[in-house]
Scaffold this active site. Sequence first.
Site, PDB file in Angstrom:
ATOM      1  N   LYS A  75      -7.292  30.744  -9.719  1.00 52.22           N
ATOM      2  CA  LYS A  75      -5.906  30.833 -10.193  1.00 52.22           C
ATOM      3  C   LYS A  75      -5.825  30.604 -11.697  1.00 52.22           C
ATOM      4  O   LYS A  75      -6.566  29.777 -12.252  1.00 52.22           O
ATOM      5  CB  LYS A  75      -5.056  29.807  -9.440  1.00 52.22           C
ATOM      6  N   SER A 150       3.202  29.175  -5.814  1.00 55.94           N
ATOM      7  CA  SER A 150       2.858  29.889  -7.025  1.00 55.94           C
ATOM      8  C   SER A 150       1.472  30.524  -6.994  1.00 55.94           C
ATOM      9  O   SER A 150       1.146  31.335  -7.863  1.00 55.94           O
ATOM     10  CB  SER A 150       2.932  28.906  -8.207  1.00 55.94           C
ATOM     11  N   SER A 174       2.429  25.153  -3.142  1.00 57.47           N
ATOM     12  CA  SER A 174       1.989  26.390  -3.777  1.00 57.47           C
ATOM     13  C   SER A 174       0.644  26.928  -3.325  1.00 57.47           C
ATOM     14  O   SER A 174       0.234  27.996  -3.767  1.00 57.47           O
ATOM     15  CB  SER A 174       1.972  26.222  -5.303  1.00 57.47           C
TER      16      SER A 174
END
Length: 475
Positions: A75, A150, A174
């Site tokens: 990420k 996210s 997330s």
Amino acid sequence: MATISELHDRLSRREISASELLDQQLARIEEQEPRVHAYLRLTAELARAQAQAADRLFREGGPVGPLTGIPAAVKDVLSVQGVEVTAGSKILAGYRPPFDATAVARLKAAGLVLVGITNCDEFAMGSSTENSGYFVTRNPHDPQRVPGGSSGGSAAAVAAGEAVYALGTDTGGSIRQPAALCGVVGMKPTYGRVSRYGLIAFASSLDQVGPLTCSVEDAALVLEAMAGVDARDATSADRPVDFLSELEAGVEGLRLGVPREYFQVEGLEPGVRSAVQEALRRLERAGAELVDVELPHTDYGLAAYYIIAPAECSSNLARMDSVRFGIRDESAPNLFQSYLRTRRAGFGPEVRRRVMLGTYALSSGYYDAYYLKAQKIRTLIAQDFQHAFRDCDAIVSATAPTVAFQIGAKVDDPFSMYLNDVLTLGGNLAGLPGISVPCGTSGGLPVGLQVLTPHWQDARALRVARAYEMVRDAA
């Protein structure tokens, strides 16, 4: 998609090389990216060097582990030395960290082949990956729908077969929420289990690094490689790391708590409720005992979270000053104007909203009324979990109240968007380990089953999730 163990067996038997596996992975990415948009940037050159190093180890009989030569993604909030990492924000465009995050460094030591950096909501603030400063990631099950957030890019990459596993971060859900919406496994470890060193922080008392994978065993393997104390993170804990020994122990004799409040939250879709209730029935048939538990302060969790997290983000993002890294408005007449113009241009609307909320909550005259009160609610929520765990070994519920929603459906309604985290943020406020595992579908879209366990009982969460995975796949 093959699991880590399956690919490791093939690599060990020399049925395929790590370089060939990488070529297959890059071809899959080229095929899927036009419809999914999971990656912000690929790291093919780095990946080829890492795959070649893995091939030498397999060829020469060097030390290899289950993750050696396995293609993975990270990420865009975790530092990777020499690779552009921007936290999904234009304000950090061009930033190349001079060091690796501890989680990344440990995976490199375990044989990581890094194929790319995945898209995310800007500074991890969002539940749909629509808040990225670059583009929207799409759900592989339906490109007109969000992948969650996210860590939506990481979840979508795994779901689309564009990575064998991926790293995400979980501040209010997330990892687990996008895992549920994309139909993959997502694990948030106990706060302090994995070092946050090298993580571009959102809310430091809530953030935690974890894996998104195709199977529960894969999650355990990745977590085991990352976990452990780190002298560079004072919040990391020196606790034993063993997530595999009880993975196949099943649920017979375990008491699984079913919180009434989690089945009464606003917006819980009937199809999600039905899929989760069927999952609970299967666990009961596998030998678990379902018990009712209460989490009476659940209704206050969302409000407390959206005071504490923005307050911490307001503090953390103050360092984004345009001076040392990232973009800068060179036309500004003075330093103060440079700050204002750069932050206005570099931060997206959701980040600006949360910075303003957090700054207000911390300001003179409002600290006691908002931030201090929210921290008291946080304590009550943590105590609710402590009391519930006296009567059960794990708590089970839906991960998200809805399936993946249409892109654009909630961008103009922040409260509706925030409700996506209502079932996950309690685990962050209390610092608990939690995992989401796919448990069927509603309207043809994935539903996730969440398992929460007491502090440091990460192995138990994995055990319950694996037990469900077995009865689900046997059906």
